[in-house]
Enzyme design. Structure first.
Site, PDB file in Angstrom:
ATOM      1  N   HIS A   1       0.826  -1.211   0.000  1.00 50.54           N
ATOM      2  CA  HIS A   1       0.000   0.000   0.000  1.00 50.54           C
ATOM      3  C   HIS A   1       0.859   1.260   0.000  1.00 50.54           C
ATOM      4  O   HIS A   1       0.328   2.363   0.116  1.00 50.54           O
ATOM      5  CB  HIS A   1      -0.952   0.017   1.201  1.00 50.54           C
ATOM      6  CG  HIS A   1      -1.897  -1.146   1.229  1.00 50.54           C
ATOM      7  ND1 HIS A   1      -2.692  -1.486   0.154  1.00 50.54           N
ATOM      8  CD2 HIS A   1      -2.150  -2.077   2.194  1.00 50.54           C
ATOM      9  CE1 HIS A   1      -3.411  -2.558   0.462  1.00 50.54           C
ATOM     10  NE2 HIS A   1      -3.095  -2.944   1.687  1.00 50.54           N
TER      11      HIS A   1
HETATM   12 ZN   LIG Z   1      -3.603  -7.366   3.433  1.00 48.59          ZN
END
Ligand SMILES: [Zn+2]
Length: 309
Positions: free
Chosen positions: A119
């Site tokens: 992320h």
């Molecule tokens: Zn994850």
């Protein structure tokens, strides 16, 4: 089997936080107890050089992470309280992925007992992820001259938005993400191939989707190296997962990915990514099974040396 770990390095975390900080030391202990790796085969890395991170992520973002000057909004999105220890630990696990990628190119397979911080993108760091370890490792092995084209097989239950962004526009990168359709991140950055899985998807449907996705990916790219994010969070008991794979199903997933890449002659670097079981020992079970699958394949290919890409 040589592995890389940063388990001795921790950071301040509020009580009852979902991030499984205790997992890493438990995993090392488990692998040693089960004889998957000897203590002297589990290596620690020095923090990765700042320049290596700045080669793939925006300098201004890296500077805010380094200095602890994230905005309130960025701090909330990251989900971990900033500390110098947090940043140093993230640099160490990124270095572990670099080392495991180099090992993969030399020996066919390598594994970091951490990493998979997917992320983190070019100009953002969120969802417990500061630095995109896969993008950093890819840049290093390219600089080494040992690989050019890459396939990312992201089987964490959350979509690999940061990796998709960091490698967007890279003609030599193919990003594949298999993830829960109704799960974080809710604003996606498209991968080259995204596979959305319905909540409650179980072993058989998952493995069928995985096979189909690997068929497409391996038709569309001819990588010199693959990175496999073996997330433990598609497990049925995961607090953040929403899928319903069993531990046996997750092991079948690992074996499928490893064996298909190996059959295609593609070196593979394995990283852990997420896992948020109520009892951290369940996540350790899943991660240890992944490591055992890697170890079994390592033993069968002691002399494989990948050619330069
Ligand atoms: Zn994850």
């Amino acid at each position: 089997m040589d592995l890389w770990s940063h388990d001795r390095f921790t950071f301040p975390l509020p009580a009852n936080h979902r991030f499984p900080l205790s997992k890493y030391a438990l995993l090392r202990a488990r692998l040693e107890a089960e004889g998957i790796a000897r203590p002297d085969e589990i290596h620690e890395c020095e923090p990765v050089a700042w320049e290596w991170i700045e080669a793939v992520q925006q300098r201004a973002l890296v500077e805010r992470l380094r200095a602890g000057t994230l905005s309130v909004r960025e701090q909330r999105g990251l989900g971990l309280p900033w500390s110098a220890a947090l940043v140093e630990r993230a640099r160490r696990t990124t270095a572990g992925t670099v080392a495991a990628a180099r090992r993969a190119l030399a020996r066919g397979v390598g594994m970091n007992l951490g990493g998979g911080t997917h992320h983190a993108g070019y100009d953002f760091a969120r969802g417990y992820c500061l630095f995109n370890d896969v993008a950093v490792a890819l840049a290093r092995v390219r600089t080494d001259g040992d690989a050019r084209r890459v396939l990312v097989v992201d089987c964490d239950v959350h979509q690999g938005d940061g990796t998709a962004q960091a490698l967007a526009g890279d003609p030599d990168a193919f990003t594949l993400s298999l993830h829960g359709a109704r799960n974080y991140p809710f604003q996606r950055i498209p991968s080259d191939l995204d596979v959305d899985l319905a909540s409650g998807t179980g072993d058989a449907d998952y493995l069928e989707a995985l096979d189909g996705a690997l068929d497409v990916a391996l038709r569309r790219c001819a990588p010199d190296i693959a990175f496999y994010l073996a997330g433990a969070d598609p497990w049925e008991g995961d607090r953040l997962g929403r899928l319903a794979l069993t531990k046996a199903g997750l092991l079948a997933r690992d074996e499928r990915v490893l064996d298909r890449l190996r059959a295609a002659g593609i070196p593979v670097c394995v990283v852990l990514a997420g896992g948020y079981a109520e009892d951290v020992r369940d996540t350790v079970d899943i991660n240890a099974a992944t490591a055992a699958a890697v170890a079994a394949r390592m033993r069968r290919m002691p002399h494989v040396v990948a050619s330069s890409g």
